[in-house]
Design an enzyme around this catalytic site. Structure first.
Site, PDB file in Angstrom:
ATOM      1  N   CYS A   2       0.844  -1.184   0.000  1.00 20.99           N
ATOM      2  CA  CYS A   2       0.000   0.000   0.000  1.00 20.99           C
ATOM      3  C   CYS A   2       0.882   1.237   0.000  1.00 20.99           C
ATOM      4  O   CYS A   2       2.092   1.145   0.127  1.00 20.99           O
ATOM      5  CB  CYS A   2      -0.865   0.018   1.264  1.00 20.99           C
ATOM      6  N   ARG A  27       0.987   1.897  -6.078  1.00 20.00           N
ATOM      7  CA  ARG A  27       1.323   0.873  -5.081  1.00 20.00           C
ATOM      8  C   ARG A  27       0.121   0.007  -4.710  1.00 20.00           C
ATOM      9  O   ARG A  27       0.272  -1.059  -4.115  1.00 20.00           O
ATOM     10  CB  ARG A  27       1.878   1.529  -3.812  1.00 20.00           C
ATOM     11  N   TRP A  74      -3.610  -2.004  -1.273  1.00 19.06           N
ATOM     12  CA  TRP A  74      -3.605  -3.243  -2.045  1.00 19.06           C
ATOM     13  C   TRP A  74      -3.918  -4.338  -1.030  1.00 19.06           C
ATOM     14  O   TRP A  74      -3.126  -4.626  -0.141  1.00 19.06           O
ATOM     15  CB  TRP A  74      -2.247  -3.480  -2.712  1.00 19.06           C
ATOM     16  N   ASN A  98       1.327  -0.074   5.824  1.00 14.12           N
ATOM     17  CA  ASN A  98       1.750  -0.833   4.643  1.00 14.12           C
ATOM     18  C   ASN A  98       2.568  -2.018   5.139  1.00 14.12           C
ATOM     19  O   ASN A  98       3.597  -1.829   5.780  1.00 14.12           O
ATOM     20  CB  ASN A  98       2.613   0.061   3.729  1.00 14.12           C
ATOM     21  N   GLY A  99       2.108  -3.233   4.860  1.00 19.57           N
ATOM     22  CA  GLY A  99       2.840  -4.424   5.302  1.00 19.57           C
ATOM     23  C   GLY A  99       1.872  -5.467   5.815  1.00 19.57           C
ATOM     24  O   GLY A  99       0.665  -5.395   5.550  1.00 19.57           O
ATOM     25  N   GLU A 476       8.399 -12.531 -21.086  1.00 17.80           N
ATOM     26  CA  GLU A 476       8.140 -11.132 -20.744  1.00 17.80           C
ATOM     27  C   GLU A 476       7.013 -10.560 -21.616  1.00 17.80           C
ATOM     28  O   GLU A 476       6.136  -9.849 -21.129  1.00 17.80           O
ATOM     29  CB  GLU A 476       9.438 -10.310 -20.893  1.00 17.80           C
ATOM     30  N   LYS A 480       3.536  -9.115 -20.124  1.00 18.03           N
ATOM     31  CA  LYS A 480       3.047  -7.761 -20.416  1.00 18.03           C
ATOM     32  C   LYS A 480       1.614  -7.826 -20.919  1.00 18.03           C
ATOM     33  O   LYS A 480       0.755  -7.084 -20.483  1.00 18.03           O
ATOM     34  CB  LYS A 480       3.907  -7.062 -21.473  1.00 18.03           C
ATOM     35  N   GLU A 483      -0.930  -8.980 -18.112  1.00 18.47           N
ATOM     36  CA  GLU A 483      -1.167  -8.114 -16.956  1.00 18.47           C
ATOM     37  C   GLU A 483      -1.936  -6.838 -17.307  1.00 18.47           C
ATOM     38  O   GLU A 483      -2.641  -6.307 -16.455  1.00 18.47           O
ATOM     39  CB  GLU A 483       0.111  -7.825 -16.155  1.00 18.47           C
ATOM     40  N   HIS A 499       5.196 -30.908 -26.899  1.00 12.53           N
ATOM     41  CA  HIS A 499       5.095 -31.898 -25.818  1.00 12.53           C
ATOM     42  C   HIS A 499       3.822 -31.709 -24.993  1.00 12.53           C
ATOM     43  O   HIS A 499       3.768 -32.113 -23.829  1.00 12.53           O
ATOM     44  CB  HIS A 499       6.346 -31.820 -24.933  1.00 12.53           C
ATOM     45  N   LYS A 599       2.452  -2.124  -7.805  1.00 15.95           N
ATOM     46  CA  LYS A 599       3.763  -1.926  -8.418  1.00 15.95           C
ATOM     47  C   LYS A 599       4.855  -2.738  -7.741  1.00 15.95           C
ATOM     48  O   LYS A 599       5.653  -3.380  -8.392  1.00 15.95           O
ATOM     49  CB  LYS A 599       4.118  -0.444  -8.400  1.00 15.95           C
TER      50      LYS A 599
HETATM   51  O1  M6R Z   1      10.244  -4.296  -8.051  1.00 16.13           O
HETATM   52  P1  M6R Z   1      10.576  -5.649  -8.612  1.00 16.13           P
HETATM   53  O2  M6R Z   1      11.374  -5.566  -9.889  1.00 16.13           O
HETATM   54  O3  M6R Z   1      11.260  -6.545  -7.612  1.00 16.13           O
HETATM   55  O4  M6R Z   1       9.193  -6.296  -8.981  1.00 16.13           O
HETATM   56  C1  M6R Z   1       9.136  -7.606  -9.465  1.00 16.13           C
HETATM   57  C2  M6R Z   1       7.789  -7.907 -10.073  1.00 16.13           C
HETATM   58  O5  M6R Z   1       6.772  -7.727  -9.126  1.00 16.13           O
HETATM   59  C3  M6R Z   1       7.499  -7.017 -11.286  1.00 16.13           C
HETATM   60  O6  M6R Z   1       8.483  -7.139 -12.267  1.00 16.13           O
HETATM   61  C4  M6R Z   1       6.130  -7.394 -11.918  1.00 16.13           C
HETATM   62  O7  M6R Z   1       6.204  -8.659 -12.478  1.00 16.13           O
HETATM   63  C5  M6R Z   1       5.711  -6.344 -12.950  1.00 16.13           C
HETATM   64  N1  M6R Z   1       4.335  -5.989 -12.753  1.00 16.13           N
HETATM   65  C6  M6R Z   1       5.844  -6.797 -14.347  1.00 16.13           C
HETATM   66  O8  M6R Z   1       5.427  -5.855 -15.261  1.00 16.13           O
END
Ligand code: M6R
Length: 604
Positions: A2, A27, A74, A98-99, A476, A480, A483, A499, A599
């Site tokens: 958060c 966040r 979050w 936050n936590g 990747e 992208k 998400e 397979h 994030k």
């Molecule tokens: O801050 P970080 O690079 O450690 O975060 C890792 C992942 O949470 C982050 O890369 C996540 O997969 C992204 N939303 C991808 O776009």
């Protein structure tokens, strides 16, 4: 995870809290809330959903005062509704968090007779402080003894009825900074939150807690000793957090990549001498294994680097997903170098892996975008990526900067271990130095990719394939797409499809094949043919030579400029980012704040 913000001063705070909260919205955005102290009254407003919903409620029911705290959530414990939205009240105490408080159930049970209104772990903290004060403790004593009972991770901001000129703060496992103003003090989860308010920040260290008033602050360490912490002056200020005329942060960040990669290079390469020049020197001749640990996109950067370390530097490299790493009790050797790769430098699993390695005597490095982060502070070697603040939840420029920095590390390793001669070192460096210009060239294909993306919008599923160093790029690309567009996307090593997963291919299934011309190209093309003959439509990310060879196999070509094979993983990333972005835009999703995500994930 958060975002939290607080202000203690003498002027109205609500608008400024909301503005700061908006910069923290990346966040988490399940719910939001604000509480202020006004003329001795604690007032609160909360709303389910985004900050705009909170603003709307404040429009019809305004609250304001000179002291306040605010939160964007979050959800972890408790569904994302208004009841579970922060700030949480108990008696005279009001708190944002936050936590995760891991022992909250035990603590709740110990507070017999208290009326809990939410499903959150946080509410118990407010009750503990209030209970202590009801038993005669001062606010400061109550806060201090409450912190001693907590297990887990937290950054807190707290106000107390009757202590109207104070903000209480504490940090363990979640980042928190004090901002220094003129006649007021601030509290924020990161520098962005406070960007419009101050550039002078004091980052609390693990276990620190603090009391802020309008004209100063006191910080105490985990043993309750008063301590001084350095003031960091943040450059960039408010400009860090605007969209610069782009429709979304993600698009702005995609377009920033020629500049951000260039900045990374200038911190990792001595162009004049044509040698790697790392921010902190690492002698790879003394290292017999690199362990790269990360989550999500950052883990794919690690996967590409594995290929590079092994193929260019002849150095054994393992890549682990952080959430699995320490629980499988990895066999570690003293001559290993552990590299945590993380944009935020706060991802809980990656941080835990770093701490695990440190405690086992392994040398640790943190390749991070946020140099004030916990990983940067705790690793033996901090390696900044220099991508600048990344606000879009979908990581773009941080990834290409991670790849760039890792490529420089690989060249340094190859040079130290003498697996390539100085001419080859120079070749690799030239290739890397050409990347910013080539990214700029790739971005010119944007209008075409925008059109191609329209053809993906009706897809329910998509597949992404690659071989060798393009396997992680395929992963990747799929991440992208899923998400931000919510299209189900799966990625495979191209040779693996037959397979089992090939059973899912039907007429019209989109298959994105990442295959610039290299020694594996023909094999990847054969795998593409296997799915074409089962009805798949191929979107091929390739170069001119690949396009000529593919001759008609692909329905859509996303062409990258001619480049050295070493850097083509970086270049193939660009069209995949644009493809995901425009698919999401055509579908009308919330690109910068996709559902269910946040994030940086500071919970396990
Ligand atoms: O801050 P970080 O690079 O450690 O975060 C890792 C992942 O949470 C982050 O890369 C996540 O997969 C992204 N939303 C991808 O776009």
């Amino acid at each position: 995870m958060c975002g939290i913000i607080g202000i203690v001063g003498n002027a109205s705070v609500t608008d400024r809290l909301i503005q700061g909260l908006k910069r923290l919205e990346y966040r988490g955005y399940d719910s939001a809330g604000v509480a202020v102290i006004s003329d001795g009254n604690l007032l609160r407003e909360r709303a389910e959903g985004k900050i705009a919903a909170l603003e709307a409620k404040l429009g019809s029911n305004p609250i304001d005062g000179p002291v306040g705290i605010a939160h964007t959530r979050w959800a972890t414990h408790g569904v994302p509704n208004e009841t579970n939205a922060h700030p949480h009240f108990a008696g005279r105490v009001c708190i944002v968090h936050n936590g995760i408080i891991e022992n909250f159930l035990d603590l709740r049970q110990s507070l017999n007779g208290r009326n809990f209104r939410t499903e959150t772990d946080t509410e118990v903290v407010a009750h503990l402080v209030d209970e202590e004060m009801s038993n005669g403790a001062s606010a400061k004593e109550a806060f201090q003894s409450t912190l001693a009972k907590l297990k887990g991770a937290y950054a807190f901001g707290m106000v107390i009825d009757g202590e109207d000129d104070k903000l209480f703060a504490a940090r363990a496992g979640s980042p928190l900074a004090i901002g220094i103003g003129d006649g007021e003090m601030y509290l924020g989860s990161d520098a962005l939150a406070l960007a419009q308010l101050t550039s002078d920040l004091v980052y609390l260290e693990e276990g620190d807690w603090a009391i802020l008033t309008s004209d100063g602050y006191e910080i105490f360490d985990r043993h309750n000793n008063a301590v001084e912490r350095d003031v960091t002056v943040i450059v960039g200020g408010p400009a860090m957090a605007d969209k610069g005329g782009y429709a979304h942060y993600m698009l702005k960040e995609i377009h920033e990549q020629p500049e951000t990669v260039s900045r990374t290079l200038s911190n990792y390469i001595d162009e004049f001498r044509q040698t790697p020049s790392l921010p902190t020197d690492i002698d790879f001749a003394e290292i017999d294994r690199v362990i790269l640990v990360a989550c999500g996109t950052a883990s794919f950067a690690g996967e590409v680097a594995k290929y590079w370390f092994e193929q260019v530097a002849g150095l054994a490299a393992d890549v682990d997903i952080a959430s699995e790493f320490r629980y499988r009790k990895p066999v570690l050797s003293e001559n290993s170098l552990f590299i945590a790769v993380s944009q935020s430098g706060e991802t809980a699993d990656t941080l835990a892996a770093l701490r695990y390695c440190k405690s086992h005597g392994v040398k640790t490095a943190a390749l991070v975008n946020v140099m004030t982060s916990t990983m940067a502070r705790e690793a033996d070697i901090a390696l900044p990526t220099h991508a600048g603040p990344e606000i879009g939840v979908a990581s773009t420029k941080a990834f290409t900067s991670q790849l760039t920095a890792l490529a420089a590390l690989v060249i340094k390793a190859a040079s130290d271990r003498k697996t390539i001669d100085s001419e080859a070192v120079s070749d690799h460096i030239k290739a890397l130095m050409s990347v910013p210009g080539l990214i700029a060239q790739s971005l010119q294909d944007e209008p075409h990719i925008q059109e191609v993306a329209k053809t993906l919008t009706s897809a329910e599923h998509a597949f992404f394939l690659g071989r060798g160093q393009f396997v992680p790029i395929a992963f990747e690309g799929a991440l992208k797409l899923k998400e931000i567009s919510y299209i189900h996307a799966e990625s495979y090593a191209a040779g693996e499809l037959k397979h089992g997963p090939i059973a899912l291919i039907e007429d019209g299934t989109p298959v994105v094949v990442v295959a610039p011309m290299d020694e594996l190209f023909e094999k990847t093309l054969s795998n593409a043919q296997e799915v074409i003959s089962r009805g798949a439509e191929i979107y091929m990310v390739t170069d001119k030579a690949g396009q000529q060879h593919a001759a008609g196999a692909a329905r859509h070509i996303l062409q990258i400029p001619e480049c050295h094979n070493f850097v083509s993983p970086i270049l193939t990333t660009i069209p995949l980012q644009l493809l995901a972005y425009y698919t999401a835009v055509h579908l009308g999703t919330d690109v910068d704040q996709p559902r269910n995500l946040a994030k940086s994930v500071t919970v396990e």
